[in-house]
Design an enzyme around this catalytic site. Structure first.
Site, PDB file in Angstrom:
ATOM      1  N   ASP A  59      33.784   7.677  17.043  1.00  0.00           N
ATOM      2  CA  ASP A  59      34.491   8.541  17.980  1.00  0.00           C
ATOM      3  C   ASP A  59      35.978   8.193  17.914  1.00  0.00           C
ATOM      4  OD1 ASP A  59      35.553   9.484  20.625  1.00  0.00           O
ATOM      5  OD2 ASP A  59      33.443  10.011  20.908  1.00  0.00           O
ATOM      6  N   PHE A  81      41.087  17.243  12.759  1.00  0.00           N
ATOM      7  CA  PHE A  81      40.301  18.374  13.271  1.00  0.00           C
ATOM      8  C   PHE A  81      39.513  18.010  14.521  1.00  0.00           C
ATOM      9  CE2 PHE A  81      40.129  19.200   8.559  1.00  0.00           C
ATOM     10  CZ  PHE A  81      40.720  20.444   8.547  1.00  0.00           C
ATOM     11  N   SER A 125      46.346  26.235  17.342  1.00  0.00           N
ATOM     12  CA  SER A 125      45.667  27.522  17.483  1.00  0.00           C
ATOM     13  C   SER A 125      46.654  28.583  17.937  1.00  0.00           C
ATOM     14  CB  SER A 125      44.567  27.372  18.535  1.00  0.00           C
ATOM     15  OG  SER A 125      44.108  28.616  18.964  1.00  0.00           O
ATOM     16  N   TYR A 150      40.897  24.370  27.178  1.00  0.00           N
ATOM     17  CA  TYR A 150      40.912  24.142  25.726  1.00  0.00           C
ATOM     18  C   TYR A 150      42.283  24.491  25.157  1.00  0.00           C
ATOM     19  CZ  TYR A 150      40.510  25.303  20.812  1.00  0.00           C
ATOM     20  OH  TYR A 150      40.750  25.398  19.461  1.00  0.00           O
ATOM     21  N   LYS A 154      45.527  22.119  23.227  1.00  0.00           N
ATOM     22  CA  LYS A 154      46.266  22.380  21.982  1.00  0.00           C
ATOM     23  C   LYS A 154      47.769  22.410  22.258  1.00  0.00           C
ATOM     24  CE  LYS A 154      42.754  22.602  19.323  1.00  0.00           C
ATOM     25  NZ  LYS A 154      42.529  21.441  18.456  1.00  0.00           N
ATOM     26  N   LEU A 201      33.055  36.101  17.848  1.00  0.00           N
ATOM     27  CA  LEU A 201      32.543  37.386  17.365  1.00  0.00           C
ATOM     28  C   LEU A 201      31.671  37.250  16.109  1.00  0.00           C
ATOM     29  CD1 LEU A 201      32.519  40.478  17.548  1.00  0.00           C
ATOM     30  CD2 LEU A 201      34.588  40.476  16.134  1.00  0.00           C
ATOM     31  N   ARG A 298      36.229  40.866  28.541  1.00  0.00           N
ATOM     32  CA  ARG A 298      35.960  39.452  28.825  1.00  0.00           C
ATOM     33  C   ARG A 298      37.225  38.843  29.442  1.00  0.00           C
ATOM     34  NH1 ARG A 298      34.390  35.700  23.690  1.00  0.00           N
ATOM     35  NH2 ARG A 298      36.555  36.147  23.147  1.00  0.00           N
TER      36      ARG A 298
HETATM   37  P1  NAD Z   1      33.847  21.997  14.859  1.00  0.00           P
HETATM   38  O1  NAD Z   1      33.330  21.743  16.225  1.00  0.00           O
HETATM   39  O2  NAD Z   1      32.919  22.580  13.843  1.00  0.00           O
HETATM   40  O3  NAD Z   1      34.464  20.640  14.257  1.00  0.00           O
HETATM   41  C1  NAD Z   1      35.072  19.668  15.083  1.00  0.00           C
HETATM   42  C2  NAD Z   1      34.439  18.335  14.752  1.00  0.00           C
HETATM   43  O4  NAD Z   1      35.029  17.320  15.576  1.00  0.00           O
HETATM   44  C3  NAD Z   1      32.930  18.294  15.013  1.00  0.00           C
HETATM   45  O5  NAD Z   1      32.268  17.873  13.840  1.00  0.00           O
HETATM   46  C4  NAD Z   1      32.762  17.288  16.146  1.00  0.00           C
HETATM   47  O6  NAD Z   1      31.560  16.550  16.031  1.00  0.00           O
HETATM   48  C5  NAD Z   1      34.001  16.417  15.967  1.00  0.00           C
HETATM   49  N1  NAD Z   1      34.467  15.733  17.190  1.00  0.00           N
HETATM   50  C6  NAD Z   1      34.700  16.266  18.416  1.00  0.00           C
HETATM   51  N2  NAD Z   1      35.146  15.315  19.256  1.00  0.00           N
HETATM   52  C7  NAD Z   1      35.210  14.162  18.542  1.00  0.00           C
HETATM   53  C8  NAD Z   1      35.585  12.827  18.858  1.00  0.00           C
HETATM   54  N3  NAD Z   1      35.980  12.479  20.078  1.00  0.00           N
HETATM   55  N4  NAD Z   1      35.533  11.894  17.866  1.00  0.00           N
HETATM   56  C9  NAD Z   1      35.121  12.214  16.616  1.00  0.00           C
HETATM   57  N5  NAD Z   1      34.752  13.455  16.279  1.00  0.00           N
HETATM   58  C10 NAD Z   1      34.793  14.421  17.217  1.00  0.00           C
HETATM   59  O7  NAD Z   1      35.153  22.915  15.005  1.00  0.00           O
HETATM   60  P2  NAD Z   1      36.028  23.669  13.894  1.00  0.00           P
HETATM   61  O8  NAD Z   1      35.846  25.121  14.087  1.00  0.00           O
HETATM   62  O9  NAD Z   1      35.801  23.067  12.568  1.00  0.00           O
HETATM   63  O10 NAD Z   1      37.477  23.316  14.421  1.00  0.00           O
HETATM   64  C11 NAD Z   1      38.232  22.232  13.907  1.00  0.00           C
HETATM   65  C12 NAD Z   1      39.527  22.124  14.693  1.00  0.00           C
HETATM   66  O11 NAD Z   1      40.235  23.353  14.601  1.00  0.00           O
HETATM   67  C13 NAD Z   1      39.314  21.859  16.182  1.00  0.00           C
HETATM   68  O12 NAD Z   1      40.334  20.990  16.634  1.00  0.00           O
HETATM   69  C14 NAD Z   1      39.488  23.230  16.799  1.00  0.00           C
HETATM   70  O13 NAD Z   1      39.920  23.167  18.131  1.00  0.00           O
HETATM   71  C15 NAD Z   1      40.557  23.836  15.894  1.00  0.00           C
HETATM   72  N6  NAD Z   1      40.566  25.297  15.893  1.00  0.00           N
HETATM   73  C16 NAD Z   1      39.406  25.975  15.628  1.00  0.00           C
HETATM   74  C17 NAD Z   1      39.403  27.380  15.669  1.00  0.00           C
HETATM   75  C18 NAD Z   1      38.128  28.141  15.425  1.00  0.00           C
HETATM   76  O14 NAD Z   1      38.052  29.302  15.825  1.00  0.00           O
HETATM   77  N7  NAD Z   1      37.124  27.561  14.763  1.00  0.00           N
HETATM   78  C19 NAD Z   1      40.579  28.083  15.963  1.00  0.00           C
HETATM   79  C20 NAD Z   1      41.756  27.362  16.202  1.00  0.00           C
HETATM   80  C21 NAD Z   1      41.729  25.960  16.152  1.00  0.00           C
HETATM   81  N1  UFG Z   2      34.220  39.749  21.058  1.00  0.00           N
HETATM   82  C1  UFG Z   2      33.275  40.689  21.411  1.00  0.00           C
HETATM   83  N2  UFG Z   2      31.983  40.285  21.574  1.00  0.00           N
HETATM   84  C2  UFG Z   2      31.593  38.992  21.404  1.00  0.00           C
HETATM   85  C3  UFG Z   2      32.569  38.027  21.038  1.00  0.00           C
HETATM   86  C4  UFG Z   2      33.868  38.440  20.884  1.00  0.00           C
HETATM   87  O1  UFG Z   2      33.599  41.863  21.571  1.00  0.00           O
HETATM   88  O2  UFG Z   2      30.396  38.690  21.591  1.00  0.00           O
HETATM   89  C5  UFG Z   2      35.611  40.182  20.852  1.00  0.00           C
HETATM   90  C6  UFG Z   2      36.608  39.526  21.784  1.00  0.00           C
HETATM   91  O3  UFG Z   2      36.703  40.243  22.985  1.00  0.00           O
HETATM   92  C7  UFG Z   2      37.880  39.559  20.943  1.00  0.00           C
HETATM   93  C8  UFG Z   2      37.363  39.401  19.510  1.00  0.00           C
HETATM   94  O4  UFG Z   2      35.983  39.781  19.546  1.00  0.00           O
HETATM   95  O5  UFG Z   2      38.492  40.818  21.048  1.00  0.00           O
HETATM   96  C9  UFG Z   2      37.453  37.968  18.992  1.00  0.00           C
HETATM   97  O6  UFG Z   2      36.830  37.090  19.907  1.00  0.00           O
HETATM   98  P1  UFG Z   2      36.516  35.563  19.533  1.00  0.00           P
HETATM   99  O7  UFG Z   2      35.860  34.947  20.719  1.00  0.00           O
HETATM  100  O8  UFG Z   2      35.813  35.484  18.233  1.00  0.00           O
HETATM  101  O9  UFG Z   2      37.956  34.949  19.273  1.00  0.00           O
HETATM  102  P2  UFG Z   2      39.207  34.836  20.262  1.00  0.00           P
HETATM  103  O10 UFG Z   2      40.328  35.530  19.590  1.00  0.00           O
HETATM  104  O11 UFG Z   2      38.893  35.216  21.640  1.00  0.00           O
HETATM  105  O12 UFG Z   2      39.386  33.256  20.277  1.00  0.00           O
HETATM  106  C10 UFG Z   2      39.608  32.543  19.060  1.00  0.00           C
HETATM  107  C11 UFG Z   2      39.043  31.126  19.161  1.00  0.00           C
HETATM  108  C12 UFG Z   2      39.788  30.330  20.175  1.00  0.00           C
HETATM  109  C13 UFG Z   2      41.255  30.407  19.915  1.00  0.00           C
HETATM  110  C14 UFG Z   2      41.696  31.850  19.862  1.00  0.00           C
HETATM  111  C15 UFG Z   2      43.139  31.991  19.507  1.00  0.00           C
HETATM  112  O13 UFG Z   2      37.682  31.155  19.537  1.00  0.00           O
HETATM  113  O14 UFG Z   2      39.402  28.974  20.042  1.00  0.00           O
HETATM  114  O15 UFG Z   2      40.962  32.507  18.830  1.00  0.00           O
HETATM  115  O16 UFG Z   2      43.352  31.368  18.307  1.00  0.00           O
HETATM  116  F1  UFG Z   2      41.905  29.787  20.937  1.00  0.00           F
END
Ligand code: NAD
Ligand code: UFG
Length: 342
Positions: A59, A81, A125, A150, A154, A201, A298
Protein backbone atom coordinates in the site's frame (compact mmCIF):
# COMPACT_ATOMS: atom_id res chain seq x y z
CA UNK A 1 14.65 4.43 -17.45
CA UNK A 2 13.78 2.39 -14.37
CA UNK A 3 10.22 3.32 -13.41
CA UNK A 4 8.14 2.68 -10.31
CA UNK A 5 4.50 2.24 -11.35
CA UNK A 6 2.06 2.66 -8.47
CA UNK A 7 -1.39 1.22 -9.19
CA UNK A 8 0.22 -0.75 -12.01
CA UNK A 9 -2.20 -3.69 -11.70
CA UNK A 10 -5.16 -1.48 -12.62
CA UNK A 11 -6.84 -0.64 -15.90
CA UNK A 12 -4.56 2.14 -17.13
CA UNK A 13 -1.48 0.84 -15.31
CA UNK A 14 -1.47 -2.56 -17.03
CA UNK A 15 -1.77 -0.99 -20.48
CA UNK A 16 1.00 1.47 -19.62
CA UNK A 17 3.33 -1.37 -18.55
CA UNK A 18 3.07 -2.79 -22.06
CA UNK A 19 4.01 0.53 -23.65
CA UNK A 20 6.87 1.07 -21.18
CA UNK A 21 8.42 -2.36 -21.83
CA UNK A 22 8.00 -2.04 -25.59
CA UNK A 23 9.82 1.32 -25.43
CA UNK A 24 12.71 -0.37 -23.62
CA UNK A 25 12.06 0.86 -20.07
CA UNK A 26 12.11 -1.28 -16.92
CA UNK A 27 9.18 -1.11 -14.51
CA UNK A 28 8.32 -2.31 -11.01
CA UNK A 29 4.72 -2.31 -9.82
CA UNK A 30 3.45 -1.32 -6.38
CA UNK A 31 -0.24 -2.05 -5.88
CA UNK A 32 -2.34 -3.06 -2.86
CA UNK A 33 -4.79 -4.90 -5.18
CA UNK A 34 -7.73 -3.04 -3.59
CA UNK A 35 -9.25 -2.61 -7.06
CA UNK A 36 -7.31 -5.07 -9.19
CA UNK A 37 -6.35 -8.68 -9.69
CA UNK A 38 -2.83 -10.16 -9.90
CA UNK A 39 -3.97 -12.14 -12.96
CA UNK A 40 -3.84 -8.84 -14.86
CA UNK A 41 -0.07 -8.63 -14.28
CA UNK A 42 0.39 -12.27 -15.38
CA UNK A 43 -1.41 -11.42 -18.60
CA UNK A 44 0.77 -8.37 -19.15
CA UNK A 45 3.82 -10.64 -18.79
CA UNK A 46 2.30 -13.09 -21.31
CA UNK A 47 1.56 -10.33 -23.83
CA UNK A 48 5.12 -9.05 -23.46
CA UNK A 49 6.57 -12.58 -23.44
CA UNK A 50 8.59 -11.86 -20.29
CA UNK A 51 8.75 -14.16 -17.28
CA UNK A 52 7.02 -11.81 -14.86
CA UNK A 53 6.51 -8.15 -14.05
CA UNK A 54 8.33 -7.18 -10.81
CA UNK A 55 5.50 -6.62 -8.32
CA UNK A 56 5.13 -5.65 -4.66
CA UNK A 57 1.73 -6.01 -3.04
CA UNK A 58 2.23 -2.89 -0.97
CA UNK A 59 0.00 0.00 0.00
CA UNK A 60 1.43 3.42 -0.83
CA UNK A 61 0.41 4.51 2.69
CA UNK A 62 2.83 1.88 4.08
CA UNK A 63 5.96 3.98 4.59
CA UNK A 64 8.18 1.10 5.70
CA UNK A 65 7.08 -1.01 2.75
CA UNK A 66 7.91 1.77 0.30
CA UNK A 67 11.22 2.46 2.06
CA UNK A 68 12.26 -1.16 1.51
CA UNK A 69 11.39 -1.01 -2.18
CA UNK A 70 13.28 2.24 -2.75
CA UNK A 71 16.25 0.95 -0.74
CA UNK A 72 16.48 -2.12 -2.98
CA UNK A 73 16.97 -0.25 -6.29
CA UNK A 74 17.17 3.24 -7.79
CA UNK A 75 14.16 4.55 -9.68
CA UNK A 76 14.53 7.31 -12.25
CA UNK A 77 10.85 8.23 -12.10
CA UNK A 78 7.48 7.24 -10.70
CA UNK A 79 4.27 6.96 -12.69
CA UNK A 80 1.64 7.34 -10.00
CA UNK A 81 -1.71 5.71 -10.82
CA UNK A 82 -2.59 4.36 -7.37
CA UNK A 83 -5.81 5.80 -6.04
CA UNK A 84 -9.50 5.21 -5.51
CA UNK A 85 -11.56 6.47 -8.43
CA UNK A 86 -15.29 5.82 -7.99
CA UNK A 87 -17.06 9.19 -8.08
CA UNK A 88 -20.26 8.04 -6.33
CA UNK A 89 -18.40 6.10 -3.63
CA UNK A 90 -16.28 9.19 -2.91
CA UNK A 91 -19.45 11.10 -2.01
CA UNK A 92 -20.40 8.34 0.47
CA UNK A 93 -16.88 7.86 1.85
CA UNK A 94 -15.02 11.20 1.60
CA UNK A 95 -12.63 10.43 4.47
CA UNK A 96 -11.53 7.19 2.84
CA UNK A 97 -10.88 8.99 -0.46
CA UNK A 98 -8.91 11.86 1.05
CA UNK A 99 -6.95 9.48 3.27
CA UNK A 100 -6.10 7.00 0.50
CA UNK A 101 -5.47 9.37 -2.38
CA UNK A 102 -3.95 12.36 -0.58
CA UNK A 103 -2.47 10.55 2.43
CA UNK A 104 -0.98 7.87 0.16
CA UNK A 105 0.52 10.39 -2.25
CA UNK A 106 2.08 12.40 0.61
CA UNK A 107 3.83 9.26 1.90
CA UNK A 108 4.93 8.29 -1.62
CA UNK A 109 6.51 11.64 -2.48
CA UNK A 110 8.26 11.83 0.89
CA UNK A 111 9.85 8.40 0.39
CA UNK A 112 10.70 9.32 -3.22
CA UNK A 113 12.58 12.46 -2.22
CA UNK A 114 14.41 10.72 0.62
CA UNK A 115 15.76 8.32 -2.03
CA UNK A 116 16.60 11.01 -4.59
CA UNK A 117 13.78 10.17 -7.01
CA UNK A 118 12.16 13.51 -7.83
CA UNK A 119 10.47 12.81 -11.15
CA UNK A 120 6.76 12.03 -11.07
CA UNK A 121 3.94 11.62 -13.59
CA UNK A 122 0.60 12.02 -11.84
CA UNK A 123 -2.75 10.71 -13.10
CA UNK A 124 -4.96 13.74 -13.03
CA UNK A 125 -8.33 14.17 -14.68
CA UNK A 126 -10.46 16.49 -16.76
CA UNK A 127 -12.60 16.69 -13.65
CA UNK A 128 -10.25 19.42 -12.31
CA UNK A 129 -11.75 21.83 -14.89
CA UNK A 130 -15.19 21.51 -13.25
CA UNK A 131 -17.82 22.90 -15.61
CA UNK A 132 -15.18 24.11 -18.07
CA UNK A 133 -14.88 27.80 -18.85
CA UNK A 134 -13.95 27.03 -22.49
CA UNK A 135 -14.52 24.28 -25.05
CA UNK A 136 -12.30 22.79 -26.34
CA UNK A 137 -10.44 22.85 -23.05
CA UNK A 138 -6.81 23.98 -23.21
CA UNK A 139 -4.38 23.73 -20.30
CA UNK A 140 -4.80 27.50 -19.84
CA UNK A 141 -8.44 26.96 -18.87
CA UNK A 142 -8.81 27.78 -15.15
CA UNK A 143 -9.49 24.92 -12.78
CA UNK A 144 -13.07 24.82 -11.54
CA UNK A 145 -15.28 23.58 -8.75
CA UNK A 146 -15.32 19.79 -8.49
CA UNK A 147 -18.66 18.17 -7.75
CA UNK A 148 -17.32 15.28 -5.62
CA UNK A 149 -14.49 14.36 -3.20
CA UNK A 150 -12.75 12.18 -5.82
CA UNK A 151 -12.40 15.19 -8.08
CA UNK A 152 -11.10 17.31 -5.20
CA UNK A 153 -8.39 14.73 -4.44
CA UNK A 154 -7.11 15.21 -8.01
CA UNK A 155 -7.32 18.99 -7.84
CA UNK A 156 -5.68 19.15 -4.40
CA UNK A 157 -2.89 16.72 -5.34
CA UNK A 158 -2.07 18.84 -8.39
CA UNK A 159 -1.62 21.77 -5.99
CA UNK A 160 0.47 19.71 -3.55
CA UNK A 161 2.81 18.55 -6.33
CA UNK A 162 3.15 22.05 -7.79
CA UNK A 163 3.99 23.52 -4.37
CA UNK A 164 6.60 20.85 -3.65
CA UNK A 165 8.24 21.52 -7.02
CA UNK A 166 8.23 25.25 -6.34
CA UNK A 167 10.04 24.69 -3.04
CA UNK A 168 12.63 22.27 -4.46
CA UNK A 169 13.92 22.89 -7.97
CA UNK A 170 15.11 19.28 -8.29
CA UNK A 171 11.52 18.05 -8.67
CA UNK A 172 10.00 17.59 -12.11
CA UNK A 173 6.24 17.13 -12.05
CA UNK A 174 4.05 16.04 -14.97
CA UNK A 175 0.29 16.32 -14.54
CA UNK A 176 -1.59 14.33 -17.18
CA UNK A 177 -5.23 15.31 -17.24
CA UNK A 178 -6.98 12.29 -18.75
CA UNK A 179 -10.29 12.69 -20.51
CA UNK A 180 -12.46 9.52 -20.76
CA UNK A 181 -10.39 6.33 -21.12
CA UNK A 182 -12.14 3.39 -22.85
CA UNK A 183 -11.14 0.41 -24.98
CA UNK A 184 -8.76 -2.39 -24.13
CA UNK A 185 -5.60 -4.02 -25.41
CA UNK A 186 -6.26 -5.47 -28.90
CA UNK A 187 -5.31 -8.94 -27.63
CA UNK A 188 -8.51 -8.96 -25.55
CA UNK A 189 -6.43 -10.24 -22.60
CA UNK A 190 -6.48 -7.12 -20.40
CA UNK A 191 -9.14 -4.47 -19.93
CA UNK A 192 -11.34 -2.59 -17.49
CA UNK A 193 -12.70 -4.78 -14.70
CA UNK A 194 -15.15 -2.74 -12.61
CA UNK A 195 -16.48 -4.07 -9.31
CA UNK A 196 -20.27 -4.34 -9.15
CA UNK A 197 -22.51 -2.13 -11.24
CA UNK A 198 -20.39 0.06 -13.53
CA UNK A 199 -20.59 3.83 -13.12
CA UNK A 200 -18.94 4.63 -16.42
CA UNK A 201 -20.59 4.52 -19.79
CA UNK A 202 -18.44 2.04 -21.72
CA UNK A 203 -18.42 -0.83 -19.20
CA UNK A 204 -22.17 -0.33 -18.79
CA UNK A 205 -22.60 -0.63 -22.56
CA UNK A 206 -20.47 -3.79 -22.79
CA UNK A 207 -22.24 -5.44 -19.83
CA UNK A 208 -25.62 -4.62 -21.38
CA UNK A 209 -24.52 -6.02 -24.73
CA UNK A 210 -23.46 -9.31 -23.09
CA UNK A 211 -26.71 -9.55 -21.13
CA UNK A 212 -25.44 -8.85 -17.60
CA UNK A 213 -27.51 -5.63 -17.48
CA UNK A 214 -31.03 -5.36 -18.84
CA UNK A 215 -30.67 -1.97 -20.49
CA UNK A 216 -28.46 1.11 -20.50
CA UNK A 217 -29.91 4.22 -18.89
CA UNK A 218 -28.98 7.30 -20.92
CA UNK A 219 -28.70 10.08 -18.35
CA UNK A 220 -30.53 13.00 -19.94
CA UNK A 221 -31.35 13.94 -23.54
CA UNK A 222 -32.05 17.63 -22.95
CA UNK A 223 -28.47 18.93 -22.79
CA UNK A 224 -27.45 21.70 -25.20
CA UNK A 225 -25.60 19.19 -27.43
CA UNK A 226 -26.36 18.03 -31.02
CA UNK A 227 -28.55 15.08 -29.89
CA UNK A 228 -29.25 16.24 -26.32
CA UNK A 229 -27.04 13.60 -24.62
CA UNK A 230 -23.76 14.33 -22.82
CA UNK A 231 -20.63 14.80 -24.94
CA UNK A 232 -17.20 13.53 -23.83
CA UNK A 233 -13.68 13.10 -25.18
CA UNK A 234 -13.25 9.29 -25.18
CA UNK A 235 -9.67 8.10 -25.60
CA UNK A 236 -8.42 4.58 -26.27
CA UNK A 237 -6.50 3.29 -23.24
CA UNK A 238 -3.58 2.22 -25.46
CA UNK A 239 -3.20 5.81 -26.71
CA UNK A 240 -3.42 7.03 -23.13
CA UNK A 241 -0.77 4.50 -22.09
CA UNK A 242 1.55 5.72 -24.85
CA UNK A 243 1.18 9.29 -23.57
CA UNK A 244 2.97 8.23 -20.37
CA UNK A 245 5.97 6.97 -22.31
CA UNK A 246 6.06 10.24 -24.27
CA UNK A 247 5.81 12.22 -21.03
CA UNK A 248 9.03 10.63 -19.73
CA UNK A 249 10.82 13.06 -22.06
CA UNK A 250 10.00 15.82 -19.57
CA UNK A 251 12.66 14.32 -17.28
CA UNK A 252 15.45 14.51 -19.87
CA UNK A 253 17.89 17.40 -19.29
CA UNK A 254 17.49 18.36 -22.96
CA UNK A 255 13.69 18.83 -22.73
CA UNK A 256 13.07 22.50 -23.40
CA UNK A 257 9.40 23.00 -22.54
CA UNK A 258 7.60 23.66 -19.27
CA UNK A 259 8.16 26.23 -16.57
CA UNK A 260 10.38 25.43 -13.56
CA UNK A 261 9.90 21.67 -13.84
CA UNK A 262 6.11 21.82 -14.19
CA UNK A 263 4.42 20.15 -17.16
CA UNK A 264 0.66 19.95 -17.59
CA UNK A 265 -1.00 18.16 -20.51
CA UNK A 266 -4.53 17.34 -21.57
CA UNK A 267 -4.67 13.74 -22.78
CA UNK A 268 -7.65 13.27 -25.06
CA UNK A 269 -8.40 13.03 -28.77
CA UNK A 270 -9.97 16.46 -29.19
CA UNK A 271 -13.20 14.90 -30.51
CA UNK A 272 -16.46 15.02 -28.58
CA UNK A 273 -18.89 12.11 -28.91
CA UNK A 274 -22.35 11.92 -27.37
CA UNK A 275 -23.75 9.00 -25.40
CA UNK A 276 -25.87 8.03 -28.40
CA UNK A 277 -22.84 8.31 -30.74
CA UNK A 278 -21.11 5.76 -28.50
CA UNK A 279 -24.07 3.40 -28.35
CA UNK A 280 -24.68 3.58 -32.11
CA UNK A 281 -20.99 3.07 -32.97
CA UNK A 282 -20.86 0.10 -30.60
CA UNK A 283 -23.89 -1.57 -32.22
CA UNK A 284 -22.71 -0.83 -35.79
CA UNK A 285 -19.10 -2.01 -35.38
CA UNK A 286 -19.83 -5.08 -33.24
CA UNK A 287 -23.18 -6.12 -34.71
CA UNK A 288 -24.75 -6.48 -31.26
CA UNK A 289 -27.78 -4.81 -29.75
CA UNK A 290 -27.62 -2.45 -26.76
CA UNK A 291 -31.11 -1.78 -25.41
CA UNK A 292 -31.37 1.65 -23.80
CA UNK A 293 -33.88 4.11 -22.44
CA UNK A 294 -33.68 7.79 -21.56
CA UNK A 295 -33.41 8.54 -17.84
CA UNK A 296 -33.20 11.81 -15.90
CA UNK A 297 -29.89 13.67 -15.81
CA UNK A 298 -27.30 12.32 -13.35
CA UNK A 299 -26.39 14.77 -10.57
CA UNK A 300 -23.06 16.49 -11.10
CA UNK A 301 -22.82 15.77 -14.85
CA UNK A 302 -21.90 18.49 -17.31
CA UNK A 303 -23.14 18.81 -20.90
CA UNK A 304 -19.91 18.86 -22.87
CA UNK A 305 -16.27 18.09 -22.13
CA UNK A 306 -13.56 17.70 -24.74
CA UNK A 307 -10.05 18.99 -25.00
CA UNK A 308 -7.58 20.64 -27.28
CA UNK A 309 -4.72 18.10 -27.17
CA UNK A 310 -2.41 20.40 -29.18
CA UNK A 311 0.07 21.07 -26.35
CA UNK A 312 0.89 17.37 -25.93
CA UNK A 313 1.29 17.06 -29.69
CA UNK A 314 3.57 20.12 -29.98
CA UNK A 315 5.76 19.44 -26.93
CA UNK A 316 5.73 15.65 -26.53
CA UNK A 317 5.07 14.61 -30.13
CA UNK A 318 2.18 12.51 -28.78
CA UNK A 319 -1.26 12.26 -30.30
CA UNK A 320 -4.09 9.76 -30.17
CA UNK A 321 -4.00 7.36 -33.13
CA UNK A 322 -7.03 5.18 -32.50
CA UNK A 323 -10.58 6.22 -33.33
CA UNK A 324 -14.10 5.53 -32.16
CA UNK A 325 -14.39 2.24 -34.08
CA UNK A 326 -11.19 0.93 -32.44
CA UNK A 327 -12.48 1.94 -29.00
CA UNK A 328 -15.83 0.18 -29.29
CA UNK A 329 -14.36 -2.89 -31.03
CA UNK A 330 -11.62 -3.42 -28.43
CA UNK A 331 -13.98 -2.79 -25.50
CA UNK A 332 -16.28 -5.49 -26.83
CA UNK A 333 -13.48 -7.95 -27.55
CA UNK A 334 -12.30 -7.69 -23.93
CA UNK A 335 -15.84 -8.06 -22.53
CA UNK A 336 -16.82 -10.96 -24.77
CA UNK A 337 -13.53 -12.85 -24.17
CA UNK A 338 -13.78 -12.25 -20.38
CA UNK A 339 -17.48 -12.12 -19.47
CA UNK A 340 -16.68 -12.36 -15.74
CA UNK A 341 -13.56 -10.19 -15.85
CA UNK A 342 -10.27 -11.68 -14.65
P1 NAD B 1 -7.84 1.30 -11.32
O1 NAD B 1 -8.68 1.28 -10.09
O2 NAD B 1 -8.04 0.22 -12.33
O3 NAD B 1 -6.29 1.32 -10.91
C1 NAD B 1 -5.84 1.96 -9.73
C2 NAD B 1 -4.98 0.97 -8.98
O4 NAD B 1 -4.50 1.57 -7.77
C3 NAD B 1 -5.73 -0.31 -8.57
O5 NAD B 1 -5.02 -1.43 -9.05
C4 NAD B 1 -5.75 -0.26 -7.05
O6 NAD B 1 -5.67 -1.56 -6.48
C5 NAD B 1 -4.53 0.59 -6.74
N1 NAD B 1 -4.57 1.31 -5.45
C6 NAD B 1 -5.56 2.09 -4.96
N2 NAD B 1 -5.20 2.59 -3.76
C7 NAD B 1 -3.95 2.12 -3.50
C8 NAD B 1 -3.05 2.28 -2.42
N3 NAD B 1 -3.36 3.01 -1.35
N4 NAD B 1 -1.84 1.65 -2.49
C9 NAD B 1 -1.51 0.89 -3.56
N5 NAD B 1 -2.33 0.71 -4.60
C10 NAD B 1 -3.53 1.32 -4.58
O7 NAD B 1 -8.03 2.74 -12.00
P2 NAD B 1 -7.54 3.28 -13.43
O8 NAD B 1 -8.74 3.52 -14.25
O9 NAD B 1 -6.44 2.45 -13.95
O10 NAD B 1 -7.00 4.70 -12.99
C11 NAD B 1 -5.63 4.95 -12.72
C12 NAD B 1 -5.48 6.38 -12.25
O11 NAD B 1 -5.99 7.26 -13.24
C13 NAD B 1 -6.25 6.68 -10.96
O12 NAD B 1 -5.48 7.57 -10.17
C14 NAD B 1 -7.49 7.38 -11.47
O13 NAD B 1 -8.05 8.25 -10.52
C15 NAD B 1 -6.95 8.14 -12.67
N6 NAD B 1 -7.96 8.48 -13.67
C16 NAD B 1 -8.76 7.49 -14.17
C17 NAD B 1 -9.77 7.82 -15.09
C18 NAD B 1 -10.68 6.75 -15.63
O14 NAD B 1 -11.76 7.09 -16.12
N7 NAD B 1 -10.31 5.47 -15.58
C19 NAD B 1 -9.94 9.14 -15.51
C20 NAD B 1 -9.09 10.13 -15.00
C21 NAD B 1 -8.09 9.77 -14.08
N1 UFG C 1 -23.70 7.94 -18.95
C1 UFG C 1 -24.95 7.43 -19.21
N2 UFG C 1 -25.30 6.23 -18.65
C2 UFG C 1 -24.46 5.53 -17.85
C3 UFG C 1 -23.17 6.05 -17.58
C4 UFG C 1 -22.83 7.26 -18.14
O1 UFG C 1 -25.73 8.05 -19.93
O2 UFG C 1 -24.86 4.45 -17.35
C5 UFG C 1 -23.30 9.21 -19.56
C6 UFG C 1 -22.97 10.31 -18.57
O3 UFG C 1 -24.14 11.00 -18.20
C7 UFG C 1 -21.98 11.15 -19.36
C8 UFG C 1 -21.25 10.12 -20.23
O4 UFG C 1 -22.11 8.97 -20.28
O5 UFG C 1 -22.66 12.02 -20.22
C9 UFG C 1 -19.91 9.68 -19.64
O6 UFG C 1 -20.09 9.26 -18.30
P1 UFG C 1 -18.93 8.50 -17.50
O7 UFG C 1 -19.47 8.21 -16.14
O8 UFG C 1 -18.41 7.36 -18.29
O9 UFG C 1 -17.75 9.56 -17.45
P2 UFG C 1 -17.73 11.03 -16.82
O10 UFG C 1 -17.36 11.94 -17.92
O11 UFG C 1 -18.93 11.34 -16.04
O12 UFG C 1 -16.57 10.84 -15.76
C10 UFG C 1 -15.26 10.43 -16.18
C11 UFG C 1 -14.57 9.63 -15.07
C12 UFG C 1 -14.30 10.50 -13.89
C13 UFG C 1 -13.59 11.74 -14.32
C14 UFG C 1 -14.38 12.45 -15.39
C15 UFG C 1 -13.68 13.65 -15.93
O13 UFG C 1 -15.37 8.55 -14.65
O14 UFG C 1 -13.43 9.80 -13.02
O15 UFG C 1 -14.54 11.55 -16.49
O16 UFG C 1 -12.45 13.25 -16.40
F1 UFG C 1 -13.48 12.57 -13.24
Amino acid sequence: MNILVTGGAGFIGTHTLIELYRAGHAATVVDNLSNSNPVALQRVAEILEVGEIPFHQTDIRDREGLERIFASQHFDACIHFAGLKAVGESVEKPWEYYENNIGGTLVLIDVMRRHGCKNIIFSSSATVYGDPAEIPITERCPKGQCTNPYGWTKSMLEQVLMDIRRADAEWKVVLLRYFNPVGAHPSGRIGENPNGIPNNLMPYITQTAIGKRKELGVFGNDYPTPDGTGVRDYIHVCDLAAAHVSALQCFEPTFRHGVDGAHIYNIGTGHGYSVLDMVNAFMRVNGVNVPYSIKPRRAGDIATCYCDPGKARAELGWQARLGLDDMVRDSWRWQSMNPEGY
